[in-house]
Design a protein around this motif. Sequence first.
Motif, short mmCIF file in Angstrom:
data_model
loop_
_atom_site.label_atom_id
_atom_site.label_comp_id
_atom_site.label_asym_id
_atom_site.label_seq_id
_atom_site.Cartn_x
_atom_site.Cartn_y
_atom_site.Cartn_z
N MET A 453 -3.35 -25.38 0.93
CA MET A 453 -3.47 -26.75 0.39
C MET A 453 -4.50 -26.77 -0.73
N VAL A 454 -5.61 -26.09 -0.50
CA VAL A 454 -6.66 -26.03 -1.53
C VAL A 454 -6.11 -25.39 -2.80
N ALA A 455 -5.39 -24.26 -2.61
CA ALA A 455 -4.85 -23.56 -3.77
C ALA A 455 -3.82 -24.43 -4.50
N PHE A 456 -3.00 -25.14 -3.73
CA PHE A 456 -1.95 -25.98 -4.32
C PHE A 456 -2.59 -27.06 -5.20
N TYR A 457 -3.59 -27.75 -4.63
CA TYR A 457 -4.22 -28.82 -5.42
C TYR A 457 -5.08 -28.24 -6.54
N GLY A 458 -5.62 -27.03 -6.32
CA GLY A 458 -6.34 -26.37 -7.42
C GLY A 458 -5.42 -26.17 -8.61
N CYS A 459 -4.19 -25.73 -8.32
CA CYS A 459 -3.21 -25.53 -9.40
C CYS A 459 -2.89 -26.86 -10.09
N LEU A 460 -2.69 -27.93 -9.30
CA LEU A 460 -2.36 -29.22 -9.91
C LEU A 460 -3.50 -29.67 -10.83
N LEU A 461 -4.74 -29.45 -10.37
CA LEU A 461 -5.88 -29.88 -11.20
C LEU A 461 -5.98 -29.02 -12.46
N ALA A 462 -5.65 -27.74 -12.34
CA ALA A 462 -5.75 -26.85 -13.50
C ALA A 462 -4.52 -26.99 -14.40
N GLU A 463 -3.56 -27.82 -13.99
CA GLU A 463 -2.31 -28.01 -14.71
C GLU A 463 -1.49 -26.72 -14.82
N VAL A 464 -1.64 -25.83 -13.82
CA VAL A 464 -0.73 -24.69 -13.77
C VAL A 464 0.28 -24.99 -12.66
N VAL A 465 1.38 -24.25 -12.67
CA VAL A 465 2.50 -24.59 -11.79
C VAL A 465 2.52 -23.65 -10.57
N PRO A 466 2.23 -24.18 -9.38
CA PRO A 466 2.27 -23.29 -8.21
C PRO A 466 3.71 -22.99 -7.77
N VAL A 467 3.93 -21.74 -7.35
CA VAL A 467 5.23 -21.35 -6.78
C VAL A 467 4.93 -20.82 -5.37
N PRO A 468 4.96 -21.70 -4.36
CA PRO A 468 4.64 -21.21 -3.01
C PRO A 468 5.77 -20.33 -2.48
N ILE A 469 5.40 -19.14 -1.96
CA ILE A 469 6.42 -18.22 -1.42
C ILE A 469 5.92 -17.64 -0.10
N GLU A 470 6.79 -16.87 0.54
CA GLU A 470 6.41 -16.26 1.82
C GLU A 470 5.59 -14.99 1.58
N VAL A 471 4.84 -14.62 2.61
CA VAL A 471 4.06 -13.38 2.52
C VAL A 471 5.02 -12.21 2.68
N PRO A 472 5.02 -11.28 1.73
CA PRO A 472 5.90 -10.11 1.91
C PRO A 472 5.31 -9.20 2.97
N LEU A 473 6.07 -8.93 4.04
CA LEU A 473 5.49 -8.18 5.16
C LEU A 473 5.60 -6.68 4.92
N THR A 474 6.74 -6.25 4.43
CA THR A 474 6.91 -4.82 4.18
C THR A 474 7.47 -4.71 2.78
N ARG A 475 7.62 -3.50 2.32
CA ARG A 475 8.13 -3.35 0.95
C ARG A 475 9.61 -3.69 0.87
N LYS A 476 10.31 -3.60 2.01
CA LYS A 476 11.75 -3.88 1.94
C LYS A 476 12.13 -5.07 2.80
N ASP A 477 11.26 -6.05 2.83
CA ASP A 477 11.50 -7.25 3.63
C ASP A 477 12.82 -7.90 3.25
N ALA A 478 13.55 -8.43 4.27
CA ALA A 478 14.83 -9.10 3.97
C ALA A 478 14.57 -10.25 3.03
N GLY A 479 15.20 -10.21 1.88
CA GLY A 479 15.09 -11.35 0.98
C GLY A 479 13.85 -11.33 0.09
N SER A 480 12.87 -10.47 0.38
CA SER A 480 11.66 -10.55 -0.45
C SER A 480 11.92 -9.98 -1.84
#
Length: 1612
Positions: A453-480
């Motif tokens: 949440m802090v990072a998301f609002y930090g981006c809004l305040l800095a006027e950069v565009v956040p792209v929230p994604i999942e944490v990649p668990l392994t190098r060949k994660d399904a869909g990552s």
Amino acid sequence: MADRGLEGMALPLEVRARLAELELELSEGDITQKGYEKKRSKLIGAYLPQPPTANGAAVVRCRLQHGEGAPGRAPRSGNIGVCDVREAAGRERVASTAGNRPLFYFRFGVDQALPPERRAPVTPAPSTRYHRRRSSGSRDERYRSDVHTEAVQAALAKHKERKMAVPMPSKRRSLVVQTSMDAYTPPDTSSGSEDEGSVQGDSQGTPTSSQGSINMEHWISQAIHGSTTSTTSSSSTQSGGSGAAHRLADVMAQTHIENHSAPPDVTTYTSEHPIQVERPQGSTTSRTAPKYGNAELMETGDGVPVSSRVSAKIQQLVNTLKRPKRPPLREFFVDDFEELLEVQQPDPNQPKPEGAQMLAMRGEQLGVVTNWPPSLEAALQRWGTISPKAPCLTTMDTNGKPLYILTYGKLWTRSMKVAYNILHKLGTKQEPMVRPGDRVALVFPNNDPAASMVAFYGCLLAEVVPVPIEVPLTRKDAGSQQIGFLLGSCGVTVALTSDACHKGLPKSPTGEIPQFKGWPKLLWFVTESKHLSKPPRDWFPHIKDANNDTAYIEYKTCKDGSVLGVTVTRIALLTHCQALTQACGYTEAETIVNVLDFKKDVGLWHGILTSVMNMMHVISIPYSLMKVNPLSWIQKVCQYKAKVACVKSRDMHWALVAHRDQRDINLSSLRMLIVADGANPWSISSCDAFLNVFQSKGLRQEVICPCASSPEALTVAIRRPTDDSNQPPGRGVLSMHGLTYGVIRVDSEEKLSVLTVQDVGLVMPGAIMCAVKPDGIPQLCRTDEIGELCVCAIATGTSYYGLSGMTKNTFEVFPVTSSGAPVGEYPFVRTGLLGFVGPGGLVFVVGKMDGLMVVSGRRHNADDIVATALAVEPMKFVYRGRIAVFSVTVLHDERIVIVAEQRPDSTEEDSFQWMSRVLQAIDSIHQVGVYCLALVPANTLPKTPLGGIHLSETKQLFLEGSLHPCNVLMCPHTCVTNLPKPRQKQPEIGPASVMVGNLVSGKRIAQASGRDLGQIEDNDQARKFLFLSEVLQWRAQTTPDHVLYTLLNCRGTIASSLTCVQLHKRAEKIAVMLMERGHLQDGDHVALVYPPGIDLIAAFYGCLYAGCVPITVRPPHPQNIATTLPTVKMIVEVSRSACLMTTQLICKLLRSREAAAAVDVRAWPPILDTDDLPKKRPAQIYKPSNPDTLAYLDFSVSTTGMLAGVKMSHAATSAFCRSIKLQCELYPSREVAICLDPYCGLGFVLWCLCSVYSGHQSILIPPSELETSPALWLLAVSQYKVRDTFCSYSVMELCTKGLGSQTESLKARGLDLSRVRTCVVVAEERPRIALTQSFSKLFKDLGLHPRAVSTSFGCRVNLAICLQGTSGPDPTTVYVDMRALRHDRVRLVERGSPHSLPLMESGKILPGVRIIIANPETKGPLGDSHLGEIWVHSAHNASGYFTIYGDESLQSDHFNSRLSFGDTQTVWARTGYLGFLRRTELTDANGERHDALYVVGALDEAMELRGMRYHPIDIETSVIRAHKSVTECAVFTWTNLLVVVVELDGSEQEALDLVPLVTNVVLEEHYLVVGVVVVVDIGVIPINSRGEKQRMHLRDGFLADQLDPIYVAYNM
């Protein structure tokens, strides 16, 4: 257990609650049945006039009187849409929630169309008419919409009457052993804390312990057997244990096997009815099949129970398949060649929409409140400065203790810090890495919403565009990988993450975070405050009013697995928050519990964004805590007296499973329970069940607020919380059949197939909604039509980042009316949801565009099919929420595939039973066949980060054959209905058409011949002699020291050699031995059992010198006596050998202990050992009186497994040698290398006879030696500078596989094949073009000319018809249309065209040989463009079969057939092979145009299926290509079912992957449905010495259960 008696009773609420708990305890197994009965009767004793019936019979009878399980229905007025709770009332088990729901009538805008007197009153019926129905308790009751369960169970009951005899697949034991229970962890999405499925039947007072299954079976079986026998049959169905069944099975194993006499044809498509069995008139009682556990003992069509034997199972499959299919195939015109696929004609009776055109629906005005902030950042600034101590977010640890409270003050200061650091501390002052407007990734784990949440609002305040994604668990994660593509296309270079997450990412040895597959290079930036610099006093973020800049990008996974980014502008973000605030009535400082993913969708919109706008306090429950304690969210609602909770159906479902541990739950504080996936068809069951259980805990009905959302349109609709409990929610009970045509019909004839949907409330404030047709131009739907919902509002996404084309189709849609006028000036956004707007502006969603499967023109929704599958007593066998449904395209239509995770404790039989019931349920309710149903072990399906199933990945695994299921049931017979029409045989062309001259539209008659022997002038000295024995004597006199034979050993050195005179003398001694020791007369038969070598040659000529008839027999294999010796014995017996000659070694072997175990050794004829020869010469050498007498017998096992011996006369033998001599230009000065088995056919002639006739030297290389040194043959060819060599396919394969990687080292050893002029493969089959080509390519570098490799063709009636000689044109290859070939037509196509099959010419026709192509049935000559049987006329034809039984009449026409018209004088021999002739553009040696013969396959092996002729090799080639683990394949037919046997090179776990792939490829390429797929180990498919598959042996082994298969699948 719930008696009808209870329904009418007014039991106090607390008694009902206590009863519900009791039932739970019983179903959990916490109390015994007896204890339950006791407590229950105690509880309700006061209210009960008489005790409940102990056995279920009375209850059942009462059920049957309720109309045999058909739902009762209130009469209807003419309105179209009525959603009626009464529907449920007539059903056997009553919808648990029907109680306090008033009736709800829907009417769509059809009113205008109906006459006034037909309109129904829109008054809700008074709710007093409905007593509160008690839930019938058993746990699984609460899991799903009862209406649907009812439907499924009733559908299954109907099916029960038509006994479904599905043969169970057989599986090797090693595959059945499941993982041990200790090692087992339950999958994430089910609580795993209890067995969710222990279900007791409702009707039984005392369920038998042996049966954990629902006792549906019990009363279903009574419903079938008629109420007369209800009391008697009930006991037998329950208790006829498996003992009896096994005894029966044993008896059946003996008796039922011989039922294969006349296989029924299952390929006809007439709608035969299942066989009716006549029963004696007297008996009226119906038979009840004994049970195996709870599976019905399978029955065949004739009412006989079958055992588990293969033959019986196939019989059962045949009987099942004889049932008529649903869509009968219509007749239609088929042109001669083309097989047209059936095109689905629209059903004339299909429902069509009749309503008026819908109007766009406006939401209420978005009321602009004065104190709403101008932007979200402004709101954050306001709360951060006015009330910094107010709690914003409380996070939990895995024990459910509050971990951390983020206040608004902290959120504000930390976001500012993050904003400052992003803009000023990355890169240099001159070159900052991130500028306003750039995209950055937010990578935070699900248990850390605060940092995110802090990072998301930090981006809004800095006027950069956040792209929230999942944490990649392994190098060949399904869909990552796909997420990586999204980041790349968004130009992301920086990823913000938390400390803990950063530490947990996979690292390289140097500590670097590796680049994930498909990801761009990223700088990982940790946002914890301690790592950041403090912003200077004078620095302040620039807070401006919301504008059209992008605020954030939400990722969305598509149906095919690709990931798109939906951009949301700042104004849309703010407007969305305002609309949600208004719709949900949010006020300042409310507490909200959020269980959803806070990175996207509803969780983000309510838990991170709208909450800040209203200064609310969010309690965030991480997924990891839910897994440990599914009740945690309910506990937090109680603890914090939360007003709002955001959940998914899954969370409600889990709470139901776990709630009994809790006493002090109070949900009265909730004013709104937002169900994020409320638009899902099955969420209604979770909502109902949840309300049902928690109503007693203070939960009010009107609190439950389902909503519909989509990444593109954000919140589409949400049910508003009301204080008025009299206003019931909307229900729709829609006809499933209507839905498949996109039409809303409430009243369906098929009462079972209905979909119950709940409304998702009204359109959002400030939005306009309409529904448009899903395909084609966006035209408005009618009021009774399902369409894709579209929304026009400020609060929607604006584009797919970087994809302008897709954006235009989704975000810039202008719906039009039927007249083509646009609905409005502003564009609409497609939501991806299918639904309609009902009465009162209520929005109903029936599915997603992504889950849509169009099967033969009808639309089915994946979610509905999942719901049906789940309603089949599921919890015992599979995990709820672990079912994937998708479609794959096979043969130009979509086919439905269901994949589910199986519980580790369910037995094979249970699972199979469940699978067949799922198929029946889906068939009944959706009227669609399931193509494949697969069960995989628990926890093996690819997961999405929050534990759901990764659908596209699952589909990918299925298609590439790496899903590794543990159970598969394919039903291609049922659902593939667009196969071409079976072929009707054309009347044949008769003599009249030849005379008229229109044979085949002017094509010439297919005939050809080799050079004429009479006209060839050559100085052939051997022609003077009629007999080979005379030729040898002549050579021994004229060229005594000329070497005829050289035998090489495995080292490539000469083992022994024979000159003309040595051979002559040796033969003389053997002749003496035969006469003196063997006491043989001339004409006696002698079996020669020798290894390939010189002894064999000497023994052969010894027999000729003595006037005996030799038979060469392959010696038994010392390592495999048990299987090889009986063949030797059989040939010796069948050939009536008076004596057996062999070497000392084999002599010992024949008399050994092992041999005695395999055959009766006393029955051998006298055995002569030629290692010890007499020293004297014979008085005279025998000279036959007549050249037509027998020279030798040639015995061989054909590919169909027949042992056939043919008679070769002296004349034929000499003619044969002369023909080969002329074709290959053989002279004494030549050397020929031979690597063949010398026991039959051309191999024997080349090894033993040709050198004596032509005088050339033969270099003999026994093929068995190649197993130790694969290069032996080629090295010999190179060393002796041989120009002509002969080999077999097995030799060629050995070289190709064994030497593939050694060509360089062979070149270094000096291997040179450039002198080879002809390398002929001796064969009796269609040329294996792939093998010859790969051989040519492989050895091209060693000088082998590609034109040198060719094949020969011979058969039993003529041992060599074609043989590529030295002169003349090169062998040609043509490409024919495989579909035409099935109709016995030959149509040439270009290389690479679809359905093309390459065929290579089988060598040139030998001198003196004439060939004609004839119709095998009518024996008429055929034209060039027809496939027919090859008939041959030549001097070296064999003179007939030699059989001991003398039944030569059967095959008499094989050797002397005449054409039925045309040239009726010539006598031909029938080869038994199908082929065709082609006149090529090439010129023969004698200057005429060259006729090429193409062999297609053996007539005996060709399979007639659906009226067409198929060659096994073509199907096998397709199957071998289907998966990398298939090393070999053989197909055959049994009772008109196609059986495919594949050898698996891989782990047994892969066996079941092959079943769908094999079925798919045969359907796609051959338009055939595979009946049985058998997966076996490598080496099971028997292969003869020529390398040909013995398919008939295989078939016999399969039917006799001798293959020990890994898996046998019977396709339905």
